[in-house]
Design an enzyme around this catalytic site. Structure first.
Site, PDB file in Angstrom:
ATOM      1  N   CYS A 213       0.819  -1.230   0.000  1.00  0.00           N
ATOM      2  CA  CYS A 213       0.000   0.000   0.000  1.00  0.00           C
ATOM      3  C   CYS A 213       0.845   1.269   0.000  1.00  0.00           C
ATOM      4  O   CYS A 213       0.636   2.176  -0.803  1.00  0.00           O
ATOM      5  CB  CYS A 213      -0.973  -0.017   1.169  1.00  0.00           C
ATOM      6  SG  CYS A 213      -0.207   0.056   2.814  1.00  0.00           S
ATOM      7  N   HIS A 261      -2.702   1.092   6.877  1.00  0.00           N
ATOM      8  CA  HIS A 261      -3.007   1.008   5.446  1.00  0.00           C
ATOM      9  C   HIS A 261      -3.235   2.413   4.903  1.00  0.00           C
ATOM     10  O   HIS A 261      -3.783   3.281   5.605  1.00  0.00           O
ATOM     11  CB  HIS A 261      -4.246   0.148   5.212  1.00  0.00           C
ATOM     12  CG  HIS A 261      -4.502  -0.149   3.763  1.00  0.00           C
ATOM     13  ND1 HIS A 261      -3.651  -0.913   2.997  1.00  0.00           N
ATOM     14  CD2 HIS A 261      -5.514   0.230   2.929  1.00  0.00           C
ATOM     15  CE1 HIS A 261      -4.132  -0.999   1.764  1.00  0.00           C
ATOM     16  NE2 HIS A 261      -5.255  -0.314   1.697  1.00  0.00           N
ATOM     17  N   HIS A 273      -5.717   2.009  -4.147  1.00  0.00           N
ATOM     18  CA  HIS A 273      -4.738   1.447  -3.207  1.00  0.00           C
ATOM     19  C   HIS A 273      -4.303   0.071  -3.666  1.00  0.00           C
ATOM     20  O   HIS A 273      -4.992  -0.607  -4.438  1.00  0.00           O
ATOM     21  CB  HIS A 273      -5.336   1.377  -1.800  1.00  0.00           C
ATOM     22  CG  HIS A 273      -6.556   0.506  -1.677  1.00  0.00           C
ATOM     23  ND1 HIS A 273      -6.777  -0.336  -0.617  1.00  0.00           N
ATOM     24  CD2 HIS A 273      -7.653   0.330  -2.487  1.00  0.00           C
ATOM     25  CE1 HIS A 273      -7.944  -0.968  -0.752  1.00  0.00           C
ATOM     26  NE2 HIS A 273      -8.485  -0.581  -1.889  1.00  0.00           N
TER      27      HIS A 273
END
Length: 300
Positions: A213, A261, A273
């Protein structure tokens, strides 16, 4: 041929020079003189040639010189904003994220000149400025090409926040700053979108292997000339903290507490993402995630 406005004015050729030209030579000499003057103007400091432009094709070559034989500096993508410095033989001299090069003229559209825009100004240049200010979150509504009270207030707000003279006049410095900020956002987003479907890779930082990510967010920002930390919690701790009400495309959205994240906001409550092991780079709605922080590295 691409023309930059306002047009340059050239003095007539000296009669002494013309006198030595045959009738057949004169058109060639005039063309040669024009080329030499334009070339000189492009390199002389203080020459007001710069204009704003936008790339109209995908994977457009930014080359080191005006021709196919020159090497590629990098690719430019549709929607990238550039500063246009001049043109020569069907090629346009542009600046993009601090890099100077040439793009074939068919792939560049002039959007605004370096003329001052102020209260009462109208036209395409004002509309482009308004569109950019809307994207940056300084102006609400639609771009109508009329510089009125709302546009004036938006320009003043932008100038104050970015250390410019807050006179409400969008001169060369203000237009350039606005354009560069929008260009950074567009580059971050267009870069990330190029890798939709790329498999997730733990620790991945390269499109050749895959991203995790924070690898995707870091790489996408790097293509816009922006250096950000490597891992998600470090990215969340840097930049400019943004409220949910002021989120804009290009912002990094952070999830969970502590942050574990991150992704890049696209607008309309969606973000891109590199999701998780076994998944790919994709677009997801924010409502499915535990949004805990928003940070901005593309401006203020």
């Amino acid at each position: 041929m691409l023309h930059i406005f306002p047009p340059l004015t050239f003095a007539p050729m000296p009669s002494s020079l013309v006198a030595f030209c045959t009738k057949e030579d004169k058109p060639y000499m005039k063309k040669k003189m024009l080329s030499l003057i334009l070339a000189a103007a492009m390199i002389l400091p203080g020459t007001a040639l710069a204009a704003s432009g936008v790339i109209t094709g995908d994977m457009v070559n930014l080359r080191t010189g005006p021709g196919l034989g020159y090497s590629r500096i990098q690719y430019l993508y549709k929607g990238n904003n550039v500063t246009v410095n001049g043109d020569t033989n069907g090629w346009v001299s542009v600046s993009y994220n601090g890099k100077d090069g040439y793009v074939y003229s068919d792939y560049v559209s002039i959007t605004s000149s370096s003329a001052n825009l102020k209260w009462g100004s109208r036209g395409a240049e004002v509309k482009t400025l308004q569109q950019n200010l809307i994207q940056l979150g300084y102006l609400k509504g639609s771009a109508d090409g009329i510089f009125g009270a709302n546009t004036h207030a938006a320009v003043v707000a932008y100038q104050r926040k970015n250390g410019l003279s807050a006179d409400g006049i969008a001169g060369k410095l203000t237009q350039s700053a606005v354009s560069k900020e929008v260009n950074k956002i567009n580059t971050v987003i267009s870069t990330a979108k190029k890798y939709l479907g790329l498999p997730y890779l733990t620790g991945g930082t390269s499109p050749s292997t895959g991203f995790d990510c924070s690898g995707l967010t870091q790489y996408s920002h790097a293509q816009a000339g922006i250096s950000i930390p490597r891992v998600s919690y470090q990215q969340a701790a840097g930049g400019v903290s943004v409220s949910r009400a002021n989120i804009r495309p290009g912002d990094i959205v952070c999830f969970n507490s502590p942050v574990s994240h991150v992704g890049i906001y696209l607008g309309d409550n969606k973000f891109i993402h590199s999701s998780k092991p076994g998944d790919v780079v994709k677009i997801t709605d924010l409502k499915y995630m535990n949004l805990t922080k928003i940070v901005r590295y593309t401006g203020k």
